[in-house]
Scaffold this motif. Structure first.
Motif, PDB file in Angstrom:
ATOM      1  N   HIS A  15       0.834  -1.697   0.352  1.00  0.00           N
ATOM      2  CA  HIS A  15       0.229  -0.156  -0.009  1.00  0.00           C
ATOM      3  C   HIS A  15       0.968   1.505   0.167  1.00  0.00           C
ATOM      4  N   LEU A  16       2.169   0.516  -0.152  1.00  0.00           N
ATOM      5  CA  LEU A  16       2.554   2.211   0.151  1.00  0.00           C
ATOM      6  C   LEU A  16       4.156   2.073  -1.094  1.00  0.00           C
ATOM      7  N   SER A  17       3.735   1.110  -1.971  1.00  0.00           N
ATOM      8  CA  SER A  17       4.144   0.697  -3.249  1.00  0.00           C
ATOM      9  C   SER A  17       4.823   1.706  -3.931  1.00  0.00           C
ATOM     10  N   ASP A  18       3.940   3.480  -3.934  1.00  0.00           N
ATOM     11  CA  ASP A  18       4.167   4.663  -4.460  1.00  0.00           C
ATOM     12  C   ASP A  18       5.260   5.670  -4.306  1.00  0.00           C
ATOM     13  N   ILE A  19       5.164   5.116  -2.344  1.00  0.00           N
ATOM     14  CA  ILE A  19       6.600   5.864  -2.151  1.00  0.00           C
ATOM     15  C   ILE A  19       8.271   4.422  -1.945  1.00  0.00           C
ATOM     16  N   MET A  20       7.733   3.774  -1.768  1.00  0.00           N
ATOM     17  CA  MET A  20       8.947   2.760  -1.584  1.00  0.00           C
ATOM     18  C   MET A  20       9.822   2.595  -2.494  1.00  0.00           C
ATOM     19  N   VAL A  21       8.953   2.009  -4.630  1.00  0.00           N
ATOM     20  CA  VAL A  21       9.623   1.952  -5.457  1.00  0.00           C
ATOM     21  C   VAL A  21       9.680   2.926  -5.798  1.00  0.00           C
ATOM     22  N   LYS A  22       9.155   4.444  -6.149  1.00  0.00           N
ATOM     23  CA  LYS A  22       9.177   5.723  -6.946  1.00  0.00           C
ATOM     24  C   LYS A  22      10.178   6.523  -6.008  1.00  0.00           C
ATOM     25  N   GLY A  23      10.289   5.946  -5.033  1.00  0.00           N
ATOM     26  CA  GLY A  23      10.820   7.344  -3.936  1.00  0.00           C
ATOM     27  C   GLY A  23      12.718   6.852  -3.472  1.00  0.00           C
ATOM     28  N   LEU A  24      12.558   5.306  -2.751  1.00  0.00           N
ATOM     29  CA  LEU A  24      13.187   4.141  -2.021  1.00  0.00           C
ATOM     30  C   LEU A  24      14.123   3.664  -2.875  1.00  0.00           C
ATOM     31  N   ARG A  25      13.105   3.161  -4.458  1.00  0.00           N
ATOM     32  CA  ARG A  25      13.878   2.242  -5.090  1.00  0.00           C
ATOM     33  C   ARG A  25      13.664   0.740  -4.660  1.00  0.00           C
ATOM     34  N   ILE A  26      12.813   0.594  -3.580  1.00  0.00           N
ATOM     35  CA  ILE A  26      12.674  -0.758  -3.353  1.00  0.00           C
ATOM     36  C   ILE A  26      11.367  -1.148  -3.447  1.00  0.00           C
ATOM     37  N   THR A  27      11.613  -2.948  -4.402  1.00  0.00           N
ATOM     38  CA  THR A  27      11.227  -3.172  -4.942  1.00  0.00           C
ATOM     39  C   THR A  27      10.615  -4.373  -4.181  1.00  0.00           C
ATOM     40  N   PRO A  28       9.240  -4.791  -4.423  1.00  0.00           N
ATOM     41  CA  PRO A  28       8.807  -6.285  -3.418  1.00  0.00           C
ATOM     42  C   PRO A  28      10.314  -7.453  -3.458  1.00  0.00           C
ATOM     43  N   PHE A  29      10.665  -7.377  -4.681  1.00  0.00           N
ATOM     44  CA  PHE A  29      11.939  -7.875  -4.919  1.00  0.00           C
ATOM     45  C   PHE A  29      13.284  -8.065  -4.358  1.00  0.00           C
ATOM     46  N   SER A  30      13.720  -6.628  -4.303  1.00  0.00           N
ATOM     47  CA  SER A  30      15.141  -6.535  -3.081  1.00  0.00           C
ATOM     48  C   SER A  30      14.559  -6.563  -1.965  1.00  0.00           C
ATOM     49  N   PHE A  31      13.497  -6.200  -1.483  1.00  0.00           N
ATOM     50  CA  PHE A  31      12.948  -6.435  -0.721  1.00  0.00           C
ATOM     51  C   PHE A  31      13.010  -8.019   0.031  1.00  0.00           C
ATOM     52  N   TYR A  32      12.562  -8.803  -0.340  1.00  0.00           N
ATOM     53  CA  TYR A  32      12.075 -10.448   0.265  1.00  0.00           C
ATOM     54  C   TYR A  32      13.566 -10.330  -0.343  1.00  0.00           C
ATOM     55  N   LEU A  33      14.638 -10.050  -1.194  1.00  0.00           N
ATOM     56  CA  LEU A  33      15.885 -10.645  -1.964  1.00  0.00           C
ATOM     57  C   LEU A  33      16.903 -10.337   0.131  1.00  0.00           C
ATOM     58  N   ARG A  34      17.125  -9.271   0.304  1.00  0.00           N
ATOM     59  CA  ARG A  34      17.287  -9.209   1.525  1.00  0.00           C
ATOM     60  C   ARG A  34      16.760  -9.973   2.948  1.00  0.00           C
ATOM     61  N   MET A  35      15.939  -9.941   3.038  1.00  0.00           N
ATOM     62  CA  MET A  35      14.884 -10.798   3.791  1.00  0.00           C
ATOM     63  C   MET A  35      15.771 -12.276   3.589  1.00  0.00           C
ATOM     64  N   MET A  36      16.053 -12.422   2.759  1.00  0.00           N
ATOM     65  CA  MET A  36      16.101 -13.970   3.194  1.00  0.00           C
ATOM     66  C   MET A  36      17.559 -14.195   3.331  1.00  0.00           C
ATOM     67  N   HIS A  37      18.699 -13.013   2.663  1.00  0.00           N
ATOM     68  CA  HIS A  37      19.540 -13.109   2.978  1.00  0.00           C
ATOM     69  C   HIS A  37      19.385 -13.557   4.326  1.00  0.00           C
ATOM     70  N   ASP A  38      19.024 -12.628   5.267  1.00  0.00           N
ATOM     71  CA  ASP A  38      19.584 -12.196   6.575  1.00  0.00           C
ATOM     72  C   ASP A  38      18.674 -13.297   7.163  1.00  0.00           C
ATOM     73  N   ILE A  39      17.662 -14.127   6.603  1.00  0.00           N
ATOM     74  CA  ILE A  39      17.496 -15.734   7.334  1.00  0.00           C
ATOM     75  C   ILE A  39      19.202 -16.324   7.488  1.00  0.00           C
ATOM     76  N   MET A  40      19.398 -16.620   5.808  1.00  0.00           N
ATOM     77  CA  MET A  40      20.409 -17.733   5.936  1.00  0.00           C
ATOM     78  C   MET A  40      21.643 -17.530   6.075  1.00  0.00           C
ATOM     79  N   ALA A  41      22.097 -16.421   6.293  1.00  0.00           N
ATOM     80  CA  ALA A  41      23.243 -15.956   7.024  1.00  0.00           C
ATOM     81  C   ALA A  41      22.989 -15.718   8.268  1.00  0.00           C
ATOM     82  N   GLY A  42      22.053 -15.753   8.810  1.00  0.00           N
ATOM     83  CA  GLY A  42      21.921 -16.380  10.440  1.00  0.00           C
ATOM     84  C   GLY A  42      21.700 -17.830  11.082  1.00  0.00           C
ATOM     85  N   GLU A  43      21.705 -18.733   9.385  1.00  0.00           N
ATOM     86  CA  GLU A  43      20.954 -19.621   9.740  1.00  0.00           C
ATOM     87  C   GLU A  43      19.796 -20.540  10.592  1.00  0.00           C
TER      88      GLU A  43
END
Length: 876
Positions: free
Chosen positions: A81-109
């Motif tokens: 619901h904040l995509s207009d801010i997240m994508v247009k303003g911060l350039r954080i797409t759903p794909f990049s958001f979940y990619l970082r999340m997945m990286h963090d939980i894998m790094a924490g094993e």
């Protein structure tokens, strides 16, 4: 955070307008309130503009960065619901958001199960990483075992490959894009324009110059490419008058429930939504802000768990490329195949076998058989014409879904079982395909242990749905519902997730009648409802240990029973249980289990450390035999001898029928043969009070008490007989060393009575053996654990017209009477009030506070039933 503080933050109350009581809770500190405002806004992913947080944080960009960081660290869903801010303003797409999340939980094993359900489903949709893929990536990047280096010290190899190199670089190719979604331009730079093709550039220019476009009006393949590159994002529009369809779930990931605000909202709407209620109406029923409801429904559609009803775009208005889109055509073909299967080949096959089974229950209900056959053959036409009418709600608990999921009963049954558990509802529109899957379960399957129970529950559930669905003989008003009613399956736990007032509004809007399965788990609170009326437990206390004790005290029949309060410590097993080889142990709020007496003391003391415990004798030499007597009872005027084929002639069953309304409700009575006789009946036999089975019902209560005293002088009888309200004057304090029960001869022939003249096992019980059977419990609802009992109960429901208005009115009156008597009985056994003080009604309640305030009253005194009377047990 205090719910009162949250209420004022959500409604944008500045510090100056807060009530004095709220300021006092915050220590009269404005800075503490600002801190609460910021934390609440971040946790609930609130927009900066239009909310109170704008007065606390001056830097809008920093606020959104903190919001994203919190969401990723706490594994929340992407704030679409904040995509207009997240994508247009911060350039954080759903794909990049979940990619970082997945990286963090894998790094924490961390385990894959650490991802909440909806977050895991969105990760699977965009990244293509499910449980198996996650495990595979973790195995590839996990460090090797330590080894010795040349210097002789331990050396640990570095990771074979970095996690980042093993994660995907773009969204999966099969990501869903629907033609009615709106395409919005993302964060596009000059370098991005140079890297795209001419056709892709034209689409971007069109969106920027003209405005957002419907996805269906653009080239499907170009839209898909731009989306995977992150240059556009999708908005899933939901209007006030949209109706939403929730089909059986596909692609849902069952990990864990986190309990954040949006996840809680998703589950609340899941169980409340139906395809005949608009989004605006749903918002009004739930008393939830319309904008929040739209966000939730939009998320369902985005994840593929729901779709809009009847508002598909005209195929001629779509871009030609959509006609060749692989996933669009595949989805269309699958739906057409399912429709063909449901209507042309399995509709009759699903219903007619079950109808024939129901028709063979008894030989004297020809009118019932004709009604059922008619209802089965007319179901398809009725379904399409009466979709907006109210329905029957069949209430079940999670035990049923566990049986359907764990049994490997049918390949397509799991998605329906997951829907029943996660959505909490399976609507009438989905029951044709559900019955088709249940019909594939072999009727005569033979399995070992628990697996056999899975098959039996599946078959019985199919017969129950077929009986209740569009059956004229169980319509509350034949004139209004001449073709019967449809049926929705509702999970009790999902309904309990709603506030009581909201749950009542949902049920009143959609349902004419509620019918519960039996038995319901003790781990849940059954739904209580007067409108619509409920055929099942009248109040939650009826589905608890308290109801057992109430029945024992009321009827004077039952196995040796001891209820111990939490914190009690037993040094040895009470003498009354030492002759038993098996005990039935029930911890408070849980289902009972059979325990060997040799191991019982340790088990009981461990459970008493955290819970009250009910101990009952179950079997003298092995597990006790149980017999089920279905009701509503009929033929009570019959005169005859008690036998296994006439278990309803047992004096205990007759006495139950006198004190409880077993004519206008349904369920079953459980009798148990422990190996020790009923002291009352045994005393009557020993003193020649029983001259014939016909005269048993005419014996006076005073004669019974005199006979028991004479036969068993160790146990003193009180002066007054047991009262229906459980008067405390009838309870006598005794010590645990003064208990002695007469022991009968070893158990007779084995066999379990299933009602309706059917028995498993052979042998005849003569008059002298009636004392061997005592009351164990009574359950209200439609039983699902045994096919024979289920058929007998369904037959009697139709024959006695339990669902007619007049019968339901009588049931409402008797249920109120039973509820008042039971609550009075509980109060008599307690040193504290039964109903705890509730919070201020003017303040909003959280789910936790509701659960605490509505919990069953815990015992404050040790209570003992020796087979004759209920007494307080003094452990000193």
């Amino acid at each position: 955070m205090n719910t009162e503080v949250e209420f004022h933050i959500r409604n944008n109350y500045p510090w100056s307008k807060l009530p004095a009581t709220v300021k006092q809770q915050l220590g009269n500190s404005a800075k503490e309130y600002e801190k609460c405002v910021f934390n609440f806004s971040v946790k609930n992913q609130l927009r900066y503009k239009g909310n109170l947080v704008r007065t606390v944080k001056r830097d809008e960009k920093k606020y959104y960065e903190d919001l994203i960081k919190y969401s990723q660290d706490h594994l929340l869903l992407y704030p679409y619901h904040l995509s207009d801010i997240m994508v247009k303003g911060l350039r954080i797409t759903p794909f990049s958001f979940y990619l970082r999340m997945m990286h963090d939980i894998m790094a924490g094993e961390k385990s894959y199960d650490s991802l909440p359900n909806f977050t895991a489903a969105d990760c699977l949709r965009l990244l293509g990483i499910g449980r198996n893929q996650y495990i595979d990536i973790m195995n590839q990047c996990r460090s090797s075992k330590p080894s010795l280096n040349r210097a002789g010290s331990f050396h640990k190899f570095f990771r074979r490959r970095p996690i980042k190199d093993l994660l995907p670089t773009k969204p999966v190719e099969e990501v869903i894009v629907e033609p009615w979604w709106i395409v919005q331009a993302g964060y596009v730079t000059e370098d991005d324009i140079k890297a795209v093709s001419v056709s892709e550039k034209n689409v971007i220019d069109k969106i920027i110059d003209i405005g957002p476009q419907l996805a269906g009006t653009c080239d499907y393949y170009i839209v898909h490419k731009l989306y995977t590159k992150g240059l556009i994002y999708m908005e899933v529009p939901i209007e006030d008058d949209d109706c939403i369809i929730v089909p059986p779930l596909e692609g849902f990931v069952m990990n864990r429930v986190q309990g954040d605000y949006f996840e809680t909202l998703l589950y609340k709407i899941f169980v409340s939504i139906d395809e005949h209620t608009t989004v605006a109406e749903l918002s009004n029923v739930l008393q939830i802000d319309l904008h929040l409801v739209k966000n939730a429904v939009s998320m369902y559609c985005r994840l593929g768990f729901a779709r809009r009803k009847g508002q598909d775009l005209d195929p001629e208005a779509l871009h030609p490329s959509w006609q060749d889109a692989p996933q669009y055509n595949t989805k269309k073909n699958v739906q057409e195949e399912l429709l063909l299967i449901d209507w042309s080949s399995t509709s009759q096959e699903t219903k007619l076998p079950s109808t024939e089974n129901l028709a063979s229950m008894t030989s004297d209900n020809n009118s019932l058989d004709e009604a059922e056959v008619t209802s089965a053959t007319e179901t398809p036409s009725i379904t399409s014409s009466s979709g907006h009418s109210k329905r029957i709600a069949f209430l079940f608990d999670s035990t049923l879904t566990a049986f359907l999921m764990m049994g490997n009963l049918s390949p397509g049954l799991k998605s329906h079982a997951v829907t029943m558990f996660e959505v909490g509802k399976l609507s009438d529109e989905s029951l044709d395909s559900f019955l088709t899957e249940l019909d594939r379960v072999p009727l005569d399957s033979v399995a070992e242990g628990e697996a056999q129970r899975y098959f039996e529950h599946a078959v019985t559930l199919k017969n129950t749905i077929t009986f209740l669905r569009y059956n004229k003989s169980i319509s509350p008003d034949p004139d209004q519902y001449s073709g019967g009613l449809g049926i929705d399956l509702l999970r009790c736990e999902s309904l309990l997730g709603l506030e009581p007032a909201t749950c009542s509004r949902v049920l009143q809007k959609n349902y004419e009648l509620l019918v519960s399965m039996a038995p319901l788990s003790h781990e849940i609170r059954p739904v209580s409802s007067c409108i619509p009326q409920h055929i099942g437990p009248a109040i939650p206390e009826v589905n608890s240990v308290w109801f057992k004790l109430y029945l024992y005290n009321l009827i004077g029949s039952g196995p040796p029973t001891l209820l111990l309060v939490k914190g009690t410590r037993l040094r040895y097993l009470p003498p009354m249980f030492q002759d038993f080889d098996r005990l039935l142990i029930t911890t408070w709020g849980h289902d009972p289990g059979i325990v060997a007496t040799s191991n019982a003391l340790l088990t009981i003391n461990d459970a008493l450390a955290h819970s009250a415990v009910l101990i009952q004798g179950h079997g003298l030499f092995t597990d006790g035999q149980t017999a089920c007597v279905p009701f509503p009872l009929y033929g009570m005027e019959e005169r005859g001898k008690f036998s296994r084929d006439n278990m309803h002639l047992h004096s205990t069953v007759k006495k139950l029928a006198q004190h409880l309304d077993l004519q206008h409700s349904c369920g079953y009575i459980t009798m148990i043969k422990t190996g020790k006789a009923d002291p009352r009946l045994l005393a009557l036999q020993n003193n020649s009070f029983v001259r014939s089975s016909e005269g048993l019902a005419d014996i006076k209560e005073d004669d019974v008490e005199e006979a028991v005293v004479e036969s068993n002088p160790v146990v003193a009888m009180p002066d007054a007989p047991p009262s229906a309200s459980g008067d405390s004057s009838s309870i006598k304090t005794i010590t645990k060393h003064s208990l002695s029960l007469p022991v009968t001869s070893p158990m007779g022939d084995s066999g379990v009575y299933h009602g309706g003249g059917t028995f498993r096992g052979g042998g005849i019980i003569n008059r002298e053996m009636e004392a061997d059977w005592v009351l164990l419990n009574l359950y209200f609802g439609v039983p699902l654990f045994d096919d024979a009992v289920n058929k007998e109960v369904c037959t009697r429901i139709a024959k006695h017209e339990l669902c007619r208005r007049e019968s339901l009115g009588n049931l409402l009156h008797s249920s109120r009477k039973l509820s008042l008597q039971l609550l009075h009985f509980i109060a008599e056994q307690q040193d504290q009030p039964v109903v705890p003080d509730l919070p201020n009604a003017d303040l909003p309640l959280s789910s936790n506070s509701q659960n605490n305030s509505l919990s069953l009253p815990h015992p404050t005194n040790n209570l003992l039933f020796d087979g004759i009377k209920l007494m307080r047990w003094d452990t000193r």
